[in-house]
Design a protein around this motif. Structure first.
Motif: not given
Length: 268
Positions: A43-47, A208-211, A220-228, A251-252
């Protein structure tokens, strides 16, 4: 509305290591910042992929004026309602990448508080001809709040988390994140505008900052394939929130127990 579907915007960007270093600091990450040749964190592509425009081409809220790439649905307020990311291959820092954005869907609906507009945008990010990230962003548009309008009911967050990190965000942090993402939305730094025009009690923390924080916890759990994720209620500068991990989601949670954001992840 149909004439807006299929509208496309293409941006090229060098993934500058200096920007990644700046975000590393703003997010309070530990260790050394990523450098040229390293994979860009999720998600760092946001910058990156800025599209700066003269102030005369901005709307009252500081965003690019509606009716250009994003359609004008006649509703003045906008929010990032939800997002979904698919990670196909790493983006490498220091190399050029291409983002192609397409308006996939536009809808008008009747909500409990009045008319709502929804715009779904797909972003495909490629590097060296390979698709690396697919992102879908759902924007919601609504009318200005009526002074006497009742407050909408708030969904309550879960309380059975297996891990919790409590965090708050200062106006300075929100300003720096806005600067890095070239997000001119005034609700994130202009308190009088946020209160007097859009009806919020204070400066709003970027969805997006919260996400991003939840995504870092999930990675931290593993390599992400998808996040929603889906935003449920606004979160404000100076407010303490709990970033909670559960066996099946993240959740936040606000100090009053309200659900702010909910997310899910799948791994490779």
């Amino acid at each position: 509305m149909e004439q807006n579907i299929g509208k496309t915007l293409r941006l090229n960007c060098q993934l500058d290591p200096a920007r990644a270093k700046a975000l590393h600091v703003v997010l309070g990450c530990e260790g050394n910042p990523p450098k040229a040749g390293d994979p860009l964190p999720a998600f760092w592509h946001q910058i990156y992929f800025w599209d700066p425009l003269p102030e005369g081409q901005l709307g009252r809220d500081g965003h690019t004026a509606k009716g250009q790439f994003i359609p004008d649905l006649g509703l003045p307020r906008r929010m990032w309602a939800s997002g979904a990311l698919e990670f196909h291959a790493p983006l490498l820092i220091g190399q050029e990448a291409v983002k192609t954005s397409v308006v996939e869907d536009v809808q008008l609906k009747d909500g409990r508080s009045g008319p709502l507009g929804f715009c779904t945008v797909r972003h495909d990010i490629s590097q060296d001809g390979q698709l690396c990230v697919t992102e879908r962003q759902v924007l919601v548009f609504r009318e200005d709040p009526a002074p006497d309008a009742p407050k909408p009911p708030l969904k309550q967050a879960r309380q059975d988390e297996i891990r919790k990190v409590t965090q708050s965000f200062s106006p300075t942090t929100l300003f720096r994140y806005s600067a890095l993402t070239l997000n001119g939305h005034r609700i994130h730094y202009d308190k009088p505008y946020a209160q007097e025009v859009e009806g919020y009690p204070g400066i709003v923390v970027h969805g997006p900052l919260l996400a991003q924080i939840m995504m870092q916890m999930a990675a931290e759990t593993g390599e992400l394939a998808r996040f929603e994720w889906r935003n449920s209620a606004p979160f404000f500068a100076g407010e303490a929130g709990d970033f909670c991990a559960f066996p099946d989601c993240w959740q936040v949670r606000g100090a009053d127990g309200r659900l702010i954001v909910e997310a899910s992840a799948t791994y490779r």
